[in-house]
Design an enzyme around this catalytic site. Structure first.
Site, PDB file in Angstrom:
ATOM      1  N   LYS A   9       0.742  -1.151   0.069  1.00 31.30           N
ATOM      2  CA  LYS A   9      -0.395  -0.280  -0.064  1.00 31.30           C
ATOM      3  C   LYS A   9       0.756   1.030   0.143  1.00 31.30           C
ATOM      4  O   LYS A   9       2.040   1.045   0.485  1.00 31.30           O
ATOM      5  CB  LYS A   9      -0.879   0.148   1.286  1.00 31.30           C
ATOM      6  CG  LYS A   9      -1.892  -0.963   1.057  1.00 31.30           C
ATOM      7  CD  LYS A   9      -3.011  -1.229   2.836  1.00 31.30           C
ATOM      8  CE  LYS A   9      -3.965  -1.886   2.394  1.00 31.30           C
ATOM      9  NZ  LYS A   9      -4.716  -2.631   3.381  1.00 31.30           N
ATOM     10  N   TYR A  49     -12.343  -2.842  -3.648  1.00 31.10           N
ATOM     11  CA  TYR A  49     -12.657  -2.704  -2.539  1.00 31.10           C
ATOM     12  C   TYR A  49     -14.615  -2.915  -2.459  1.00 31.10           C
ATOM     13  O   TYR A  49     -14.963  -2.513  -0.951  1.00 31.10           O
ATOM     14  CB  TYR A  49     -12.014  -2.177  -1.596  1.00 31.10           C
ATOM     15  CG  TYR A  49     -10.632  -2.486  -0.604  1.00 31.10           C
ATOM     16  CD1 TYR A  49     -10.454  -3.331   0.174  1.00 31.10           C
ATOM     17  CD2 TYR A  49      -9.780  -1.243  -0.648  1.00 31.10           C
ATOM     18  CE1 TYR A  49      -9.082  -3.720   0.428  1.00 31.10           C
ATOM     19  CE2 TYR A  49      -8.593  -1.391  -0.152  1.00 31.10           C
ATOM     20  CZ  TYR A  49      -8.224  -2.556   0.627  1.00 31.10           C
ATOM     21  OH  TYR A  49      -7.086  -3.072   0.771  1.00 31.10           O
ATOM     22  N   ASN A 112      -1.623   0.202   7.418  1.00 34.81           N
ATOM     23  CA  ASN A 112      -1.459  -1.560   7.529  1.00 34.81           C
ATOM     24  C   ASN A 112      -0.388  -2.039   6.598  1.00 34.81           C
ATOM     25  O   ASN A 112      -0.041  -3.090   5.875  1.00 34.81           O
ATOM     26  CB  ASN A 112      -2.128  -2.279   7.289  1.00 34.81           C
ATOM     27  CG  ASN A 112      -3.829  -2.486   6.803  1.00 34.81           C
ATOM     28  OD1 ASN A 112      -3.580  -1.413   5.433  1.00 34.81           O
ATOM     29  ND2 ASN A 112      -4.466  -3.355   7.507  1.00 34.81           N
ATOM     30  N   HIS A 115      -1.791  -5.540   1.217  1.00 36.96           N
ATOM     31  CA  HIS A 115      -3.146  -6.567   1.118  1.00 36.96           C
ATOM     32  C   HIS A 115      -2.526  -8.389   1.053  1.00 36.96           C
ATOM     33  O   HIS A 115      -1.176  -7.817   0.078  1.00 36.96           O
ATOM     34  CB  HIS A 115      -3.826  -5.129   0.513  1.00 36.96           C
ATOM     35  CG  HIS A 115      -5.059  -6.097  -0.800  1.00 36.96           C
ATOM     36  ND1 HIS A 115      -5.722  -6.819   0.048  1.00 36.96           N
ATOM     37  CD2 HIS A 115      -5.110  -7.391  -2.007  1.00 36.96           C
ATOM     38  CE1 HIS A 115      -6.348  -7.356  -0.629  1.00 36.96           C
ATOM     39  NE2 HIS A 115      -5.640  -7.636  -1.939  1.00 36.96           N
ATOM     40  N   GLU A 126      -8.507 -10.332  -8.215  1.00 40.02           N
ATOM     41  CA  GLU A 126      -8.203  -9.537  -7.507  1.00 40.02           C
ATOM     42  C   GLU A 126      -6.926  -9.048  -8.905  1.00 40.02           C
ATOM     43  O   GLU A 126      -6.284  -8.830  -9.392  1.00 40.02           O
ATOM     44  CB  GLU A 126      -7.382  -9.270  -6.667  1.00 40.02           C
ATOM     45  CG  GLU A 126      -8.526  -9.146  -5.596  1.00 40.02           C
ATOM     46  CD  GLU A 126      -8.387  -8.755  -4.122  1.00 40.02           C
ATOM     47  OE1 GLU A 126      -7.366  -9.082  -3.860  1.00 40.02           O
ATOM     48  OE2 GLU A 126      -9.955  -8.803  -3.427  1.00 40.02           O
TER      49      GLU A 126
HETATM   50  P1  GTP Z   1      -6.400  -6.166   3.110  1.00 43.74           P
HETATM   51  O1  GTP Z   1      -5.882  -7.760   3.020  1.00 43.74           O
HETATM   52  O2  GTP Z   1      -6.219  -4.615   2.634  1.00 43.74           O
HETATM   53  O3  GTP Z   1      -8.073  -6.063   2.902  1.00 43.74           O
HETATM   54  O4  GTP Z   1      -6.991  -6.090   4.927  1.00 43.74           O
HETATM   55  P2  GTP Z   1      -7.604  -7.398   5.361  1.00 43.74           P
HETATM   56  O5  GTP Z   1      -8.693  -8.105   4.652  1.00 43.74           O
HETATM   57  O6  GTP Z   1      -6.673  -7.750   6.538  1.00 43.74           O
HETATM   58  O7  GTP Z   1      -9.469  -6.328   5.834  1.00 43.74           O
HETATM   59  P3  GTP Z   1     -10.409  -5.406   5.285  1.00 43.74           P
HETATM   60  O8  GTP Z   1     -10.252  -6.101   3.771  1.00 43.74           O
HETATM   61  O9  GTP Z   1     -12.083  -6.063   6.290  1.00 43.74           O
HETATM   62  O10 GTP Z   1     -10.435  -4.199   5.391  1.00 43.74           O
HETATM   63  C1  GTP Z   1      -9.762  -4.045   4.017  1.00 43.74           C
HETATM   64  C2  GTP Z   1      -9.118  -2.764   4.542  1.00 43.74           C
HETATM   65  O11 GTP Z   1      -9.635  -1.964   5.109  1.00 43.74           O
HETATM   66  C3  GTP Z   1      -7.795  -2.952   5.802  1.00 43.74           C
HETATM   67  O12 GTP Z   1      -6.267  -3.464   5.388  1.00 43.74           O
HETATM   68  C4  GTP Z   1      -7.403  -1.228   5.784  1.00 43.74           C
HETATM   69  O13 GTP Z   1      -6.836  -1.011   5.364  1.00 43.74           O
HETATM   70  C5  GTP Z   1      -8.844  -0.826   5.875  1.00 43.74           C
HETATM   71  N1  GTP Z   1      -9.537  -0.842   7.479  1.00 43.74           N
HETATM   72  C6  GTP Z   1     -10.128  -1.792   7.284  1.00 43.74           C
HETATM   73  N2  GTP Z   1     -10.821  -1.766   8.948  1.00 43.74           N
HETATM   74  C7  GTP Z   1     -10.828  -0.712   8.662  1.00 43.74           C
HETATM   75  C8  GTP Z   1     -11.058   0.314  10.335  1.00 43.74           C
HETATM   76  O14 GTP Z   1     -12.048   0.522  10.533  1.00 43.74           O
HETATM   77  N3  GTP Z   1     -10.752   1.585  10.177  1.00 43.74           N
HETATM   78  C9  GTP Z   1      -9.766   2.027   9.214  1.00 43.74           C
HETATM   79  N4  GTP Z   1      -9.130   3.335   9.036  1.00 43.74           N
HETATM   80  N5  GTP Z   1      -9.462   1.349   8.014  1.00 43.74           N
HETATM   81  C10 GTP Z   1      -9.956  -0.268   7.336  1.00 43.74           C
HETATM   82 MG    MG Z   2      -9.107  -8.533   2.901  1.00 40.05          MG
END
Ligand code: GTP
Ligand code: MG
Length: 149
Positions: A9, A49, A112, A115, A126
């Site tokens: 990212k 997303y 974080n 991805h 994807e």
């Molecule tokens: P990805 O690998 O990026 O898809 O992350 P993930 O699978 O661990 O988490 P998820 O798919 O649920 O969420 C996608 C992304 O959205 C996360 O990696 C974060 O960058 C962002 N995100 C998720 N929850 C939050 C939140 O509560 N607050 C914020 N600011 N960002 C969030």
């Molecule tokens: Mg995810």
């Protein structure tokens, strides 16, 4: 073959963590089949997303992902989707185990650094979204017989 979409990212790129993150997957023994530095347009971020569209943080998430270049990667291997998620660690870096990418290199969910696809179906989806056909490369790594009997 199972494949996953991994992306450094914008924060990971800005913080100089690209090499470190690629290394983790490379050292584990997965095969890199696609790699590029890319400025993501808003529409693509929203499509990627789309399952999170109703969440309150969605606009912030789209701003984050489009805030600078990302490094797009396709990785292939038996069990690569779940294994990559383990190498990456929990979504919230403060909950992520030490030794994982997020556990070692990040402190906040909204920054974080990386991805990883959450299922083999989404891996294919994807990779199809982020790469054009001619950008992917099929090859046999010289180390193949030393990784699997
Ligand atoms: P990805 O690998 O990026 O898809 O992350 P993930 O699978 O661990 O988490 P998820 O798919 O649920 O969420 C996608 C992304 O959205 C996360 O990696 C974060 O960058 C962002 N995100 C998720 N929850 C939050 C939140 O509560 N607050 C914020 N600011 N960002 C969030
Ligand atoms: Mg995810």
């Amino acid at each position: 073959v199972e494949e996953t979409y991994i992306m450094v990212k914008p924060d990971g790129v800005q913080r100089g963590l690209v090499g470190e993150i690629i290394s983790r997957f490379e050292k584990k023994g997965f095969k890199l089949t696609g790699l590029k530095l890319f400025q993501c347009p808003k529409e693509l971020a929203e499509e990627h997303y789309k399952d999170l569209k109703s969440r309150p943080f969605f606009p912030k998430l789209i701003n984050y992902i489009t805030s600078g270049p990302v490094v797009c990667m396709a990785w292939e291997g038996v069990g690569v989707v779940a294994s990559a998620r383990k190498l990456i660690g929990s979504t919230d870096p403060l909950q992520a185990e030490p030794g994982t990418i997020r556990g070692d290199l990040a402190v906040q969910t909204g920054r974080n650094v990386v991805h990883g696809s959450d299922s083999p179906e989404n891996g294919k989806r994807e990779i199809g979204l982020w790469f054009k056909e001619g950008e992917l490369c099929q090859w046999i790594p010289a180390q193949a017989p030393w990784l699997r009997e």
